[in-house]
Design an enzyme around this catalytic site. Structure first.
Site, PDB file in Angstrom:
ATOM      1  N   ARG A 167       0.827  -1.203   0.000  1.00 29.41           N
ATOM      2  CA  ARG A 167       0.000   0.000   0.000  1.00 29.41           C
ATOM      3  C   ARG A 167       0.871   1.267   0.000  1.00 29.41           C
ATOM      4  NH1 ARG A 167      -5.459  -1.385   0.725  1.00 29.41           N
ATOM      5  NH2 ARG A 167      -5.777   0.733  -0.053  1.00 29.41           N
ATOM      6  N   LYS A 214       6.074  -6.598   7.123  1.00 38.24           N
ATOM      7  CA  LYS A 214       5.656  -7.336   5.928  1.00 38.24           C
ATOM      8  C   LYS A 214       6.393  -6.753   4.734  1.00 38.24           C
ATOM      9  CE  LYS A 214       1.966  -8.751   2.877  1.00 38.24           C
ATOM     10  NZ  LYS A 214       0.559  -8.631   2.452  1.00 38.24           N
ATOM     11  N   ARG A 318      -5.823 -19.203   4.673  1.00 31.58           N
ATOM     12  CA  ARG A 318      -7.003 -19.952   4.260  1.00 31.58           C
ATOM     13  C   ARG A 318      -7.067 -21.327   4.918  1.00 31.58           C
ATOM     14  NH1 ARG A 318      -6.161 -19.166  -2.104  1.00 31.58           N
ATOM     15  NH2 ARG A 318      -3.996 -19.182  -1.380  1.00 31.58           N
ATOM     16  N   CYS A 344     -10.188 -22.584  -3.127  1.00 30.48           N
ATOM     17  CA  CYS A 344     -11.201 -22.199  -4.122  1.00 30.48           C
ATOM     18  C   CYS A 344     -11.434 -20.696  -4.146  1.00 30.48           C
ATOM     19  CB  CYS A 344     -12.507 -22.935  -3.858  1.00 30.48           C
ATOM     20  SG  CYS A 344     -13.350 -22.425  -2.330  1.00 30.48           S
ATOM     21  N   CYS A 348     -13.704 -16.919   1.003  1.00 34.33           N
ATOM     22  CA  CYS A 348     -12.790 -15.950   1.610  1.00 34.33           C
ATOM     23  C   CYS A 348     -12.544 -14.745   0.708  1.00 34.33           C
ATOM     24  CB  CYS A 348     -11.483 -16.637   1.997  1.00 34.33           C
ATOM     25  SG  CYS A 348     -10.738 -17.636   0.683  1.00 34.33           S
ATOM     26  N   GLU A 410     -25.784 -44.682  -0.150  1.00 38.81           N
ATOM     27  CA  GLU A 410     -25.331 -44.019  -1.373  1.00 38.81           C
ATOM     28  C   GLU A 410     -25.510 -44.979  -2.541  1.00 38.81           C
ATOM     29  OE1 GLU A 410     -24.143 -42.256  -4.503  1.00 38.81           O
ATOM     30  OE2 GLU A 410     -24.292 -41.056  -2.663  1.00 38.81           O
ATOM     31  N   ALA A 455     -31.588 -46.348  -1.764  1.00 34.22           N
ATOM     32  CA  ALA A 455     -32.497 -46.453  -0.619  1.00 34.22           C
ATOM     33  C   ALA A 455     -33.934 -46.161  -1.024  1.00 34.22           C
ATOM     34  CB  ALA A 455     -32.059 -45.492   0.480  1.00 34.22           C
TER      35      ALA A 455
END
Length: 641
Positions: A167, A214, A318, A344, A348, A410, A455
């Site tokens: 920044r 950082k 993450r 993915c 987030c 299943e 089922a």
């Protein structure tokens, strides 16, 4: 395991080498104060075993940015409460101080007067020009604000101050952004001048506090990021920072491109631990601890970085959203049960870009810490789950953790449902981590799996269940288009599952996520692909960090994209369509249908007649769901039992 060993940083000691790096959460109050949602989120991370938490983007001024702020004394108590809470778990609290890189006072005055258009124009101007126009007087004022913020943080019990080297500060350092001709521009020494003044100000007002910096690196091949330093200058700057009294350096990818995939890469777009070669060069140049971030997913990834001398501390962002108990599980020897992030970016990064709060599609408790918890049930029940996809397995997991006896039916011989095809398109193989986690949890929790069993009510009633959770999934829709049942017309789900493989010229009908992914897969396999979509956007549901990569791939493989176009018929060798410009005819050898999914129906009347409590979750619950909704519905349905 080196990852779990303590390490000395300045005058403090971290109990292990895992930190939660700075991330914008969206949990804070409008004035930037730490409110209950934010407090609970960070406390839960500390409870999970992490040794160091950094609150990202803490502004020392009253900005319009949706981030924490510490610009007046009335905010100290909330930060003190948070510091006390994480300290209970022997976790250190850091705040990352940043400046939003615009004239805060001038912008606030415009908004105060109600000049919204002028305010927005001013902000757009400043984001490009502030670095060139900010005066020495303004910089001195910013330094004073930073000093006041640090004093407040120290009085609140904050352990570490991290300087956000991107920044405003990174713009000063950058040869790509800084065009000044005064003492803050031009030479390396001039460009780092303001950064060093920030460090000096922190040390002046808080002589004993631990300082983390950082250090953003502009990575190359291809060039990514602008705010920060090229690696050769970053190495030299790291040495200067150490001499200036900085206690730790956090190496990250430089930003300022507008594409968050640079700093938070989605699955398959960057190698694992992609910052390691840059981090190692900096670590070898200094004697203070160095931390690293950037697609560090597994404990094996993290351990290797430390063992190979790349860094001393590992930032898991993450990964800790997906499983805040990551460290606890390692300490207990249960690393196999960590719920690993898929990268993915849906819950987030996309959430933050859309001004929503931070979450994780695999963790229904994110953002609801201590509100959503799994506690043992007072009464053990027999629970039958119909369907072994994401929603069904999450429901089975939660019900089992609560102490219920769970049977899962299943119809296929393998678990996973749509995850099995969702992990097939280019870059999407990392979704298999979610499948491996849920499948392993079925084993760990001793869920009674009935695979290859379709089922019905009779079969379910034979189990004498108290509750039934239906997660029967969905199916790909065959649209009522003339020719849609011809032999050269394939189902996108079957294509992704390698049951049907077209070749040559292929038209994909439907440009949603499934259609776009199928088109890219086929193009990569050598097909000449066209995509026809009725709406105006292709892959609208895809992550904003992934869509640019997807469209780069479309361009590479010359995929033809037709939006606002409606298919009217399929013939033996073409797809006929129409749009605002008139009729369109697309010659083809094969057609692939990807127009959407429809919930599978499951008749529960016989169960309800017998007094069995039934709930529906996931794709079969009224409308087809995404993975986020599937996990959340499975979690919530089971957690009330």
């Amino acid at each position: 395991m080196r990852l779990l060993e303590p390490i000395k940083v300045g005058k403090i000691e971290l109990k292990n080498r895992v930190m939660f790096p700075p991330m914008t959460t969206g949990y804070e109050g409008r004035d930037g104060t730490i409110v209950e949602q934010s407090f609970n989120f960070y406390k839960r991370l500390a409870e999970g075993g992490v040794s160091y938490i950094v609150l990202g983007d803490v502004a020392p001024v009253n900005t319009i940015s949706p981030t924490p702020k510490l610009f007046h004394d009335g905010q100290i108590e909330a930060f003190r409460k948070l510091a006390d809470a994480v300290h209970e778990f022997d976790c250190k609290l850091g705040i990352q101080i940043f400046h939003p890189e615009y004239d805060v006072e001038a912008l606030a005055e415009l908004f105060r007067k109600g000049d919204m258009e002028g305010g927005r124009a001013k902000m757009r101007h400043d984001m490009v020009h502030f670095i060139q126009e900010v005066t020495e007087e303004q910089l001195n004022s910013i330094l004073d604000k930073i000093g006041e913020c640090v004093k407040r943080a120290q009085s609140a019990g904050v352990d570490i101050i991290e300087v956000h080297g991107d920044r405003l500060i990174g713009s000063f350092c950058s040869t790509l952004i800084n065009r000044r001709t005064d003492s803050y521009g031009g030479s390396f020494e001039n460009r780092i001048r303001f950064a060093l003044r920030v460090v000096d100000k922190i040390r002046e007002v808080a002589p004993d506090i631990c300082i983390d910096y950082k250090l953003p690196v502009v990575t190359e091949n291809p060039l990514r990021g602008k705010g920060g330093l090229m690696i050769n200058e970053a190495v030299e700057f790291a040495k200067i920072l150490e001499r200036s009294g900085v206690d730790m350096i956090h190496v990250g990818q430089a930003n300022h491109t507008g594409n968050m995939n640079d700093t938070i890469p989605a699955m398959g777009t960057q190698p694992y631990c992609f910052m390691s070669k840059y981090t190692k060069q900096i670590k070898e140049a200094v004697s203070i601890p160095v931390s690293s971030v950037g697609r560090i997913v597994t404990p094996e990834n993290a351990e290797a970085l430390i063992e190979n001398g790349v860094c001393d501390i590992v930032g898991l962002g993450r990964s800790l959203l997906a499983d805040p108990d990551y460290v606890k599980k390692l300490e207990a020897g249960e690393g196999r049960r960590i719920r690993h992030c898929m990268m993915c970016n849906k819950g987030c990064t996309d959430a933050i870009q859309n001004r929503k709060f931070l979450s994780c599609v695999l963790n229904a408790e994110n953002g609801y810490e201590y509100e959503r918890t799994i506690t043992p049930s007072d009464e053990k029940k027999k629970v039958v789950v119909i369907g072994g996809g994401v929603a069904g397995m999450e429901a089975a997991r939660v019900a089992s953790v609560k102490g219920h006896e769970v049977v899962l039916f299943e119809k296929e011989t393998t678990l996973g449902g749509q995850l099995n095809i969702a992990s097939v398109p280019p870059r999407k193989s990392e979704m298999n981590r979610a499948l491996r986690y849920l499948t392993n949890e079925m084993k760990e929790l001793h869920v009674d799996l009935r695979l290859g069993r379709t089922a019905d009510a009779e079969m379910i009633l034979a189990e004498n269940p108290d509750n039934v959770i239906v997660a029967a999934g969905a199916h790909n829709v065959i649209p009522p288009i003339e020719g849609s049942k011809m032999p050269h017309v394939f189902d996108a789900w079957k294509v992704l599952n390698h049951e049907e493989l077209p070749s040559g010229r292929v038209v994909v009908i439907g440009g949603g996520l499934v259609g776009a992914e199928t088109a890219e897969l086929l193009a990569e396999m050598g097909c000449q692909v066209s995509v026809v979509e009725m709406m105006e956007e292709i892959a609208k549901e895809e992550s904003k960090t992934v869509r640019p990569v997807l469209f780069e791939s479309f361009e590479k493989y010359q995929v033809q994209l037709l939006t606002g176009t409606k298919v009217t018929a399929i013939t033996a060798n073409s797809v006929e369509a129409e749009n605002a410009e008139g009729k369109v005819s697309l010659p083809c050898d094969y057609v692939v249908l990807a127009v959407g999914a429809r919930p599978n129906l499951f008749d529960v009347q016989a169960l309800e007649d017998k007094g069995v409590q039934v709930s529906f979750v996931g794709d079969c619950n009224e409308r087809a769901a995404d993975i986020n909704r599937a996990v959340e519905e499975g979690y919530l349905a089971a957690n009330v039992l």
